[in-house]
Design a protein around this motif. Structure first.
Motif, PDB file in Angstrom:
ATOM      1  N   LEU A  71      69.494 -14.976 -13.255  1.00  0.00           N
ATOM      2  CA  LEU A  71      70.046 -14.096 -14.279  1.00  0.00           C
ATOM      3  C   LEU A  71      68.986 -13.186 -14.895  1.00  0.00           C
ATOM      4  CD1 LEU A  71      72.489 -16.532 -16.098  1.00  0.00           C
ATOM      5  CD2 LEU A  71      73.000 -14.896 -14.293  1.00  0.00           C
ATOM      6  N   SER A  72      67.763 -13.501 -14.699  1.00  0.00           N
ATOM      7  CA  SER A  72      66.676 -12.667 -15.222  1.00  0.00           C
ATOM      8  C   SER A  72      66.141 -11.786 -14.093  1.00  0.00           C
ATOM      9  CB  SER A  72      65.554 -13.542 -15.779  1.00  0.00           C
ATOM     10  OG  SER A  72      64.457 -12.754 -16.159  1.00  0.00           O
ATOM     11  N   ALA A  73      66.324 -10.486 -14.256  1.00  0.00           N
ATOM     12  CA  ALA A  73      65.815  -9.557 -13.239  1.00  0.00           C
ATOM     13  C   ALA A  73      64.297  -9.547 -13.207  1.00  0.00           C
ATOM     14  CB  ALA A  73      66.355  -8.154 -13.505  1.00  0.00           C
ATOM     15  N   THR A  74      63.646  -9.871 -14.330  1.00  0.00           N
ATOM     16  CA  THR A  74      62.183  -9.931 -14.357  1.00  0.00           C
ATOM     17  C   THR A  74      61.668 -11.025 -13.456  1.00  0.00           C
ATOM     18  OG1 THR A  74      62.219  -9.108 -16.632  1.00  0.00           O
ATOM     19  CG2 THR A  74      60.191 -10.188 -15.883  1.00  0.00           C
ATOM     20  N   ARG A 128      75.573  -7.627 -16.124  1.00  0.00           N
ATOM     21  CA  ARG A 128      76.056  -7.487 -14.750  1.00  0.00           C
ATOM     22  C   ARG A 128      75.755  -8.736 -13.928  1.00  0.00           C
ATOM     23  NH1 ARG A 128      77.010  -2.125 -12.975  1.00  0.00           N
ATOM     24  NH2 ARG A 128      76.298  -2.688 -10.895  1.00  0.00           N
ATOM     25  N   ARG A 129      74.597  -9.329 -14.142  1.00  0.00           N
ATOM     26  CA  ARG A 129      74.247 -10.541 -13.397  1.00  0.00           C
ATOM     27  C   ARG A 129      75.099 -11.734 -13.820  1.00  0.00           C
ATOM     28  NH1 ARG A 129      69.581 -10.808 -10.424  1.00  0.00           N
ATOM     29  NH2 ARG A 129      68.457  -8.838 -10.276  1.00  0.00           N
ATOM     30  N   LEU A 176      78.150 -11.610 -14.816  1.00  0.00           N
ATOM     31  CA  LEU A 176      79.501 -11.429 -14.277  1.00  0.00           C
ATOM     32  C   LEU A 176      79.551 -11.477 -12.753  1.00  0.00           C
ATOM     33  CD1 LEU A 176      80.758  -8.568 -16.634  1.00  0.00           C
ATOM     34  CD2 LEU A 176      81.252 -11.018 -16.784  1.00  0.00           C
ATOM     35  N   CYS A 177      78.391 -11.618 -12.098  1.00  0.00           N
ATOM     36  CA  CYS A 177      78.360 -11.628 -10.630  1.00  0.00           C
ATOM     37  C   CYS A 177      77.922 -12.969 -10.054  1.00  0.00           C
ATOM     38  CB  CYS A 177      77.422 -10.537 -10.122  1.00  0.00           C
ATOM     39  SG  CYS A 177      78.010  -8.868 -10.401  1.00  0.00           S
ATOM     40  N   TYR A 178      76.815 -13.537 -10.521  1.00  0.00           N
ATOM     41  CA  TYR A 178      76.145 -14.610  -9.793  1.00  0.00           C
ATOM     42  C   TYR A 178      76.583 -16.030 -10.167  1.00  0.00           C
ATOM     43  CZ  TYR A 178      73.003 -11.012  -8.055  1.00  0.00           C
ATOM     44  OH  TYR A 178      72.490  -9.906  -7.440  1.00  0.00           O
ATOM     45  N   PRO A 179      76.603 -16.426 -11.428  1.00  0.00           N
ATOM     46  CA  PRO A 179      76.759 -17.864 -11.723  1.00  0.00           C
ATOM     47  C   PRO A 179      78.188 -18.352 -11.507  1.00  0.00           C
ATOM     48  CG  PRO A 179      76.673 -16.641 -13.762  1.00  0.00           C
ATOM     49  CD  PRO A 179      76.445 -15.647 -12.671  1.00  0.00           C
ATOM     50  N   LEU A 180      78.361 -19.652 -11.734  1.00  0.00           N
ATOM     51  CA  LEU A 180      79.683 -20.258 -11.580  1.00  0.00           C
ATOM     52  C   LEU A 180      80.629 -19.810 -12.677  1.00  0.00           C
ATOM     53  CD1 LEU A 180      81.579 -22.290 -10.195  1.00  0.00           C
ATOM     54  CD2 LEU A 180      80.573 -24.065 -11.660  1.00  0.00           C
ATOM     55  N   HIS A 181      80.164 -19.808 -13.909  1.00  0.00           N
ATOM     56  CA  HIS A 181      80.983 -19.412 -15.061  1.00  0.00           C
ATOM     57  C   HIS A 181      80.671 -17.956 -15.383  1.00  0.00           C
ATOM     58  CE1 HIS A 181      81.984 -23.623 -15.642  1.00  0.00           C
ATOM     59  NE2 HIS A 181      80.695 -23.892 -15.545  1.00  0.00           N
ATOM     60  N   ARG A 182      81.643 -17.071 -15.114  1.00  0.00           N
ATOM     61  CA  ARG A 182      81.455 -15.636 -15.314  1.00  0.00           C
ATOM     62  C   ARG A 182      82.443 -15.151 -16.365  1.00  0.00           C
ATOM     63  NH1 ARG A 182      81.353 -16.621  -9.819  1.00  0.00           N
ATOM     64  NH2 ARG A 182      83.558 -16.085  -9.650  1.00  0.00           N
ATOM     65  N   HIS A 183      81.885 -14.734 -17.514  1.00  0.00           N
ATOM     66  CA  HIS A 183      82.730 -14.259 -18.606  1.00  0.00           C
ATOM     67  C   HIS A 183      81.890 -13.381 -19.528  1.00  0.00           C
ATOM     68  CE1 HIS A 183      85.536 -14.251 -22.011  1.00  0.00           C
ATOM     69  NE2 HIS A 183      86.447 -14.588 -21.110  1.00  0.00           N
TER      70      HIS A 183
END
Length: 368
Positions: free
Chosen positions: A63-66, A85-86, A88-95
């Motif tokens: 979740l950290s682009a850095t 944006r990350r 809402l795209c990557y993890p299991l729980h997107r909200h």
């Protein structure tokens, strides 16, 4: 007041003392990277409620682009958009609510000062140390952040939290058309609720319709029973009429064939349906129920010839004349066979019982 545990103090003792020479631009990038890392950590704490699992290190670094691909931001808004944006795209729980929750927690941590930020960084360092590919990030970022944050001023962190609080992040900033998708989802929910309401209304109307259908079925059953009774009455009446007609036809045929049967020496009993053949030597009785298929066909042929002869009464005399001659021929046939046998020296005795096949042969000759 933020306090450190003995384990955290032990982690701090292992760090070496360093001084970092950063210009204003580099320092700006470092502060924005710190916000990005804290946002990912706050999401992890919010989702798992502080319990660490095997996905904790993946969530933080993804979740950290850095940490994920060494991104350097230029503004706080860019940090928030990337994090949103990350999430809402990557993890299991997107909200989107998790994005705002992590944002508020990060603001609160920065307000508490550098001690709270250092405690969060030590926790991230521990998470990465327990994961095989993530421990490299400690050498690249987290260890240096833990050493650098101890020498920063609390006023700068307060100013950073203040500027972070002023920054707003909406669904339109994410670029995923979330508002349009949510409006479409609301319309779908309304349609489903309307369909459910219509279904409940139709189910309520079903009992009344079922009662009507039952009444119609009863009426149809009564009408069908009436028609069946009328049909049965008609069948009975037609059957009685047919029986009368058949009986009349039978009597007429008996009257027509009576003289012919007397001339041929045949007698038919109506009750038993048997035929008796009167001969000079013996009598053979054949029943219609016990006669094989070939005998039945021959008897039918005989009956057809009898009916034909009854229609032509002039031929009765000729038929009566032919019959005695055939009987004489039939009696003379065993005599011939006996003569042939005597010539050869063999004697055959003729039995007193008559062969029923002789009768069949005579009938065939009559038909010819």
């Amino acid at each position: 007041i933020v306090t450190f545990s003995e384990e955290e103090k032990e982690q701090l003792r292992k760090f070496t003392n360093k001084s970092y020479l950063l210009d204003k631009r580099s320092c700006h990038h470092v502060y924005l990277g710190l916000i990005d890392i804290l946002l990912a950590y706050c999401y992890e704490i919010c989702v798992n409620e502080g319990d660490k699992n095997v996905e904790s290190s993946w969530n933080v670094r993804k979740l950290s682009a850095t940490l994920c691909w060494l991104e350097s931001f230029t503004s706080i808004h860019d940090v928030l958009v990337s994090f949103g944006r990350r999430v809402l795209c990557y993890p299991l729980h997107r909200h989107f609510g998790l994005v705002t929750r992590a944002f508020n927690d990060t603001v609160m941590i920065l307000q508490l000062g550098k001690a709270a930020v250092l405690k969060c960084l030590l926790d991230i360092h521990k998470i990465f140390m327990e994961n095989d590919p993530a421990y490299i990030l400690n050498d690249l970022f987290i260890t240096d952040y833990c050493i650098w944050i101890q020498k920063t001023k609390s006023k700068k962190l307060a100013a950073l939290s203040h500027s972070l609080r002023k920054t707003t992040l909406t669904k339109s900033h994410i670029g995923f058309e979330l508002e349009e998708l949510e409006a479409a989802a609301v319309l779908v929910q309304e349609e489903e609720s309307m369909l459910k309401a219509a279904g409940t209304v139709s189910k309520q109307q079903l009992p009344s319709s079922e009662s009507e259908t039952s009444d119609s079925e009863e009426s149809s059953s009564t009408s069908s029973s009436e028609t069946e009774s009328s049909d049965s009455d008609e069948c009975e009446s037609s059957a009685s009429e047919d029986g009368k007609i058949n009986s009349l036809q039978g009597t007429l045929q008996e009257k027509r064939t009576a003289p012919l049967i007397d001339c041929n020496g045949l007698r038919q009993d109506i009750n038993t349906s048997t035929f008796e053949v009167s001969d000079e030597k013996s009598k053979v009785s054949l029943r219609s129920t016990s006669v094989p298929g070939k005998l039945i066909e021959e008897l039918e042929k005989q009956m057809h010839t009898a009916i034909r002869l009854s229609e032509q009464p002039e031929g009765l005399a000729t038929a009566s004349r032919v019959l005695p001659e055939q009987e004489e021929n039939r009696v003379s046939e065993p005599d011939r066979s006996s003569k042939d046998t005597t010539g050869k020296g063999n004697f055959l005795k003729v039995s007193s019982k008559t062969n029923p096949l002789l009768f069949l042969c005579s009938t065939n000759e009559d038909d010819d």
